[in-house]
Design an enzyme around this catalytic site. Structure first.
Site, PDB file in Angstrom:
ATOM      1  N   ARG A   1      45.653  39.011  44.742  1.00  0.00           N
ATOM      2  CA  ARG A   1      46.319  38.303  43.629  1.00  0.00           C
ATOM      3  C   ARG A   1      47.569  39.020  43.149  1.00  0.00           C
ATOM      4  NH1 ARG A   1      41.868  39.128  38.910  1.00  0.00           N
ATOM      5  NH2 ARG A   1      40.530  38.308  40.524  1.00  0.00           N
TER       6      ARG A   1
ATOM      7  N   ARG B   1      43.457  43.859  46.049  1.00  0.00           N
ATOM      8  CA  ARG B   1      42.258  43.050  45.785  1.00  0.00           C
ATOM      9  C   ARG B   1      41.909  42.171  46.969  1.00  0.00           C
ATOM     10  NH1 ARG B   1      39.685  41.753  41.028  1.00  0.00           N
ATOM     11  NH2 ARG B   1      40.234  43.129  39.319  1.00  0.00           N
TER      12      ARG B   1
ATOM     13  N   HIS C   1      51.192  44.702  38.330  1.00  0.00           N
ATOM     14  CA  HIS C   1      51.617  43.504  37.597  1.00  0.00           C
ATOM     15  C   HIS C   1      53.088  43.152  37.788  1.00  0.00           C
ATOM     16  CE1 HIS C   1      47.655  42.854  36.430  1.00  0.00           C
ATOM     17  NE2 HIS C   1      47.544  44.057  35.889  1.00  0.00           N
TER      18      HIS C   1
ATOM     19  N   HIS D   1      46.228  48.349  43.354  1.00  0.00           N
ATOM     20  CA  HIS D   1      44.878  47.821  43.605  1.00  0.00           C
ATOM     21  C   HIS D   1      45.019  46.658  44.577  1.00  0.00           C
ATOM     22  CE1 HIS D   1      40.913  46.089  41.698  1.00  0.00           C
ATOM     23  NE2 HIS D   1      40.850  46.189  43.018  1.00  0.00           N
TER      24      HIS D   1
ATOM     25  N   GLU E   1      43.516  51.695  44.888  1.00  0.00           N
ATOM     26  CA  GLU E   1      42.259  51.247  44.286  1.00  0.00           C
ATOM     27  C   GLU E   1      41.720  50.131  45.166  1.00  0.00           C
ATOM     28  OE1 GLU E   1      43.167  49.838  40.415  1.00  0.00           O
ATOM     29  OE2 GLU E   1      43.683  51.802  39.641  1.00  0.00           O
TER      30      GLU E   1
ATOM     31  N   GLU F   1      37.062  58.645  37.911  1.00  0.00           N
ATOM     32  CA  GLU F   1      37.992  58.112  36.912  1.00  0.00           C
ATOM     33  C   GLU F   1      37.144  57.456  35.830  1.00  0.00           C
ATOM     34  OE1 GLU F   1      41.593  56.232  38.113  1.00  0.00           O
ATOM     35  OE2 GLU F   1      41.664  54.981  36.323  1.00  0.00           O
TER      36      GLU F   1
ATOM     37  N   THR G   1      39.473  44.705  36.308  1.00  0.00           N
ATOM     38  CA  THR G   1      38.246  45.447  36.587  1.00  0.00           C
ATOM     39  C   THR G   1      37.483  45.629  35.274  1.00  0.00           C
ATOM     40  OG1 THR G   1      39.603  46.607  38.183  1.00  0.00           O
ATOM     41  CG2 THR G   1      37.405  47.476  37.802  1.00  0.00           C
TER      42      THR G   1
ATOM     43  N   ASN H   1      50.537  52.312  37.622  1.00  0.00           N
ATOM     44  CA  ASN H   1      50.045  51.185  38.409  1.00  0.00           C
ATOM     45  C   ASN H   1      51.065  50.037  38.332  1.00  0.00           C
ATOM     46  OD1 ASN H   1      48.772  48.653  38.961  1.00  0.00           O
ATOM     47  ND2 ASN H   1      46.795  49.675  38.868  1.00  0.00           N
TER      48      ASN H   1
ATOM     49  N   HIS I   1      42.453  52.615  32.202  1.00  0.00           N
ATOM     50  CA  HIS I   1      42.172  51.211  31.895  1.00  0.00           C
ATOM     51  C   HIS I   1      42.410  50.920  30.426  1.00  0.00           C
ATOM     52  CE1 HIS I   1      40.821  47.126  32.332  1.00  0.00           C
ATOM     53  NE2 HIS I   1      40.868  47.336  33.634  1.00  0.00           N
TER      54      HIS I   1
END
Ligand code: PXP
Length: 251
Positions: A52, A48, A13, A46, A73, A154, A104, A10, A197
């Protein structure tokens, strides 16, 4: 024989850092390319509601450039459904989304939203998109996911990973057992079992040793660790730990 455990990276970030200054550096797509050369089996983003980290344009560029499967996601909203149907990622992972959360926080309550999730899952499946539901390791949620035609679940590993980080040993034994039982149950229903996660170098081993889990999705720790050792090394070391755990747990 124990199956290969896929690793989804992922890259959200990388975009978080870029967005801190509002420019174009660092570019998450460049990071995705590096992740693929370091051995990522898929790239995860993801999108959002508040954008963000990853943006709509990032998603367009990613689907143009990356040859590996992409997992999108997203929250179960009509806006996100339209985007997914337009970009046709390999997999959509439906996650709960709360505007004020930092990340999340928990799994999706499939049971209480079954009609809504069923409609979204059907639309995605009709376009050939695999659907994964991000849930707590709970048998009733898994049964509900199966009943609406999801291809995968998941399992949320956040509580387990936190218990490892904060050395809550008793708690962590119980939590990994719950993940293991949920994974076995889901697999017996022919669901693909993913997990993710909060996974770190310290917590990955026990999760990776659960043979019915076929995919791990990891982001924050890998991107954080790359500050010290570089993105490729950070991913390669995670891959090494996954393989080591998988090898030693071969039945
Ligand atoms: N899987 C899902 C469904 C997620 O929402 C996230 C966080 O975006 C992850 C995996 C990755 O979690 P982390 O960034 O803590 O590794």
């Amino acid at each position: 024989m124990t199956s290969y455990l896929r690793l989804g990276i992922n890259i959200d970030h990388v975009a978080t850092i870029r967005n801190a200054r509002g420019g174009s550096h660092p570019d998450p797509i460049r990071a995705a390319c590096m992740a693929v050369s370091a051995g990522a089996d898929s790239i995860v983003v993801h999108l959002r509601e508040d954008r963000r980290h990853i943006s709509d344009l990032d998603l367009v560029r990613l689907t143009d450039v990356i040859q590996k499967p992409i997992t999108l996601e997203m929250a179960a909203t009509n806006e996100m459904l339209d985007i997914a149907l337009r970009h046709t990622p390999d997999t959509v992972c439906i996650v709960p989304e709360n505007r004020l959360e930092r990340t999340t926080e928990g799994g999706l309550d499939v049971i209480s939203k079954i009609d809504h999730l069923s409609g979204i899952t059907k639309s995605l499946r009709e376009k050939g998109i695999k659907v994964s539901l991000f849930i707590e390791p709970n048998i009733n949620q898994i049964n509900a996911a199966k009943s609406i035609g999801a291809t995968a679940v998941e399992l949320h590993t956040g509580a387990y990973c936190d218990s490892v980080t904060y050395h809550h040993k008793n708690n962590s034994e119980q939590l990994i057992e719950m993940i293991s039982e949920a994974a076995m149950h889901g697999s017996s229903l022919d669901l693909d079992i993913h997990a993710g996660h909060g996974i770190t170098y310290e917590s990955v081993g026990k999760v990776a040793s659960i043979s019915s889990i076929i995919e791990l999705n990891i982001g924050h720790f890998i991107i954080g660790e790359s500050i010290y050792i570089g993105l490729e090394n950070s991913i390669k070391h995670m891959r090494f730990l996954i393989n080591k755990s998988r090898e030693s747990s071969k039945d």
